[in-house]
Structure formats: structure tokens, C-alpha cells
Enzyme design. Structure first.
Site, PDB file in Angstrom:
ATOM      1  N   SER A  32       0.841  -1.246  -0.099  1.00 21.32           N
ATOM      2  CA  SER A  32       0.007   0.050  -0.034  1.00 21.32           C
ATOM      3  C   SER A  32       0.997   1.287   0.026  1.00 21.32           C
ATOM      4  O   SER A  32       0.560   2.288  -0.529  1.00 21.32           O
ATOM      5  CB  SER A  32      -1.058   0.047   1.094  1.00 21.32           C
ATOM      6  N   MET A  63      10.600  -7.147   4.371  1.00 17.60           N
ATOM      7  CA  MET A  63      10.546  -7.875   5.579  1.00 17.60           C
ATOM      8  C   MET A  63      11.998  -8.667   5.936  1.00 17.60           C
ATOM      9  O   MET A  63      12.329  -9.217   6.717  1.00 17.60           O
ATOM     10  CB  MET A  63       9.659  -8.981   5.789  1.00 17.60           C
ATOM     11  N   ILE A 100      18.638  -5.799   5.612  1.00 18.32           N
ATOM     12  CA  ILE A 100      19.643  -5.640   4.539  1.00 18.32           C
ATOM     13  C   ILE A 100      21.137  -5.755   5.343  1.00 18.32           C
ATOM     14  O   ILE A 100      21.497  -4.759   5.945  1.00 18.32           O
ATOM     15  CB  ILE A 100      19.454  -4.318   3.662  1.00 18.32           C
ATOM     16  N   HIS A 113       8.936   2.803   9.200  1.00 22.00           N
ATOM     17  CA  HIS A 113       8.385   2.099  10.366  1.00 22.00           C
ATOM     18  C   HIS A 113       7.171   2.669  11.025  1.00 22.00           C
ATOM     19  O   HIS A 113       6.992   3.906  11.245  1.00 22.00           O
ATOM     20  CB  HIS A 113       9.426   1.829  11.090  1.00 22.00           C
TER      21      HIS A 113
HETATM   22  C1  GRF Z   1       3.878  -0.603   6.861  1.00 21.89           C
HETATM   23  O1  GRF Z   1       2.892  -0.319   8.019  1.00 21.89           O
HETATM   24  C2  GRF Z   1       5.331  -0.087   7.070  1.00 21.89           C
HETATM   25  O2  GRF Z   1       5.354   0.959   8.142  1.00 21.89           O
HETATM   26  C3  GRF Z   1       5.997  -1.239   7.484  1.00 21.89           C
HETATM   27  O3  GRF Z   1       5.462  -2.416   7.009  1.00 21.89           O
HETATM   28  C4  GRF Z   1       3.923  -2.094   6.586  1.00 21.89           C
HETATM   29  C5  GRF Z   1       3.795  -2.176   5.032  1.00 21.89           C
HETATM   30  O4  GRF Z   1       2.670  -2.098   4.550  1.00 21.89           O
HETATM   31  N1  GRF Z   1       7.371  -1.211   7.061  1.00 21.89           N
HETATM   32  P1  GRF Z   1       2.343  -1.989   2.748  1.00 21.89           P
HETATM   33  O5  GRF Z   1       2.947  -3.311   2.350  1.00 21.89           O
HETATM   34  O6  GRF Z   1       3.040  -0.777   2.440  1.00 21.89           O
HETATM   35  O7  GRF Z   1       1.060  -1.768   3.044  1.00 21.89           O
END
Ligand code: GRF
Length: 195
Positions: free
Chosen positions: A14, A91, A94, A109
């Protein structure tokens, strides 16, 4: 200067979509030249396809070591003259020194770091009874959510009745903040060299 970006995402995408939309609206001076994902089921792949962005699926299981995985990522990146790597729900940590040396990498984050690093930031803030949490955009280094902070925004979560509500509320702010910060980087209003 229009920033040439590579987005790394592992899931829903998203934030990836929010950046694309902001670029389309002329609010974010950037070009996304490719997506790299480590998850063949990531929704981000479909978002890339719909927006004619080249997607590379790079699976850890197809590589004998993390080093080998990182080398292949480096090789992909060499094709794009990337100015900035944007992590959007990526996820993996690095660890490649070469990747970190060659590229500026930022991450978003969903907490006010250094509070609540890791994959359950919104739940951790909710269970701790926080009234205010927020989001952090930071430079990436080898630590988990620990690189220099370039932008933070508080979000009032006192009205949230579940960790899920906290996540949704913060996410709305993420979708505005990430393109905004990328645009500031492009305009030189934020300079990563100063961190
Ligand atoms: C978000 O809440 C971001 O802050 C975290 O992972 C989530 C990713 O959401 N690092 P999306 O895949 O961008 O919807």
C-alpha cells in the site's frame, strides 16, 4: 532532481501504491524504475504490473546464501541507475555492506522509533497503552529499524480499540508521509548526506 527509485516490498504494497499515486498527481518528483520483492505472492507485484513498473521476484530459497541473494540484487540494481532504494514493507534486514555502501536506502516504520522496532510495532504500542504513537522514516543500516531518523510524525491513537485500528490509523499517515519525504529528498530539502 527527479529521483530514480527502486522499491523493495514483501507484501501488500500500500505504501508502494501511495508513492505511485503521488507521482502521478505530480506531488512527488520521482520515477519508480523497478520493484524488487522477496515474496512471489506479494500484492505489490500486481500493483507493479498495473502501473507498468518492472517487477523482479528474488527468492531467498533460490540462492545458496544471503550473500548470493544480495549479489543478485546488486546485479539487478546495476541496470537502473538508481538514486534511492525505498523499503516499503520489506521484511528482510539488509546486511550486505556493498548494498549499504553503494545505495542510499530509506525505510518507513509504524512507530516513533526507537520505541517499538520490529514487526509488531503497532500491537506493541497498543498493548503498552500508548496514547500517541506514529511513524518514522529512517536511513537503513545493518541494524533492525535502527538507522538515522530523517522524519517522524506523531499519531494520536487514544481512540483506537485494537492493534488493528492502530495499524490502519498510522497507515493512513504513512501514505502521505512517505511520498512527501521522497519529494523533499528530490527537492534537496532533506539531504541524506547530512545524516
Ligand atoms: C507498513 O506499516 C510499514 O510501515 C511497515 O510495513 C508496512 C507495509 O505495509 N514497514 P504496505 O505493504 O506498504 O501496505
Amino acid at each position: 532532481m527527479t529521483l530514480n527509485i527502486c522499491v523493495l516490498a514483501s507484501g501488500r504494497g500500500s505504501n508502494f501504491l501511495a508513492i505511485i499515486d503521488s507521482i502521478k498527481k505530480g506531488e512527488c518528483d520521482a520515477k519508480i524504475s523497478c520493484l524488487i520483492t522477496d515474496n512471489s505472492n506479494a500484492k505489490a507485484i500486481e500493483i507493479a504490473r498495473l502501473n507498468k513498473i518492472q517487477a523482479h521476484i528474488l527468492l531467498r530459497k533460490d540462492h545458496s546464501s544471503s550473500e548470493d541473494f544480495d549479489l543478485v540484487m546488486l546485479r539487478i540494481l546495476e541496470n537502473y541507475s538508481v538514486d534511492l532504494i525505498v523499503l516499503a514493507g520489506y521484511m528482510r534486514i539488509i546486511r550486505s555492506t556493498e548494498l549499504l555502501r553503494k545505495y542510499k536506502i530509506i525505510n518507513i516504520h509504524p512507530s516513533l522509533l526507537p520505541k517499538y522496532p520490529g514487526a509488531h510495532a503497532q500491537k506493541d504500542a497498543f498493548l503498552a497503552g500508548e496514547k500517541v504513537s506514529g511513524l518514522t522514516i529512517h536511513l537503513v543500516d545493518k541494524t533492525l529499524d535502527g538507522g538515522p531518523i530523517i522524519f517522524q510524525q506523531e499519531v494520536d491513537i487514544s481512540d483506537c480499540k485494537s492493534a488493528g485500528e492502530v495499524s490502519s490509523k498510522i497507515l493512513e499517515f504513512e501514505h502521505k508521509a512517505y511520498p512527501l519525504v521522497i519529494n523533499k529528498l528530490s527537492l534537496g530539502e532533506i539531504k541524506l548526506d547530512e545524516y
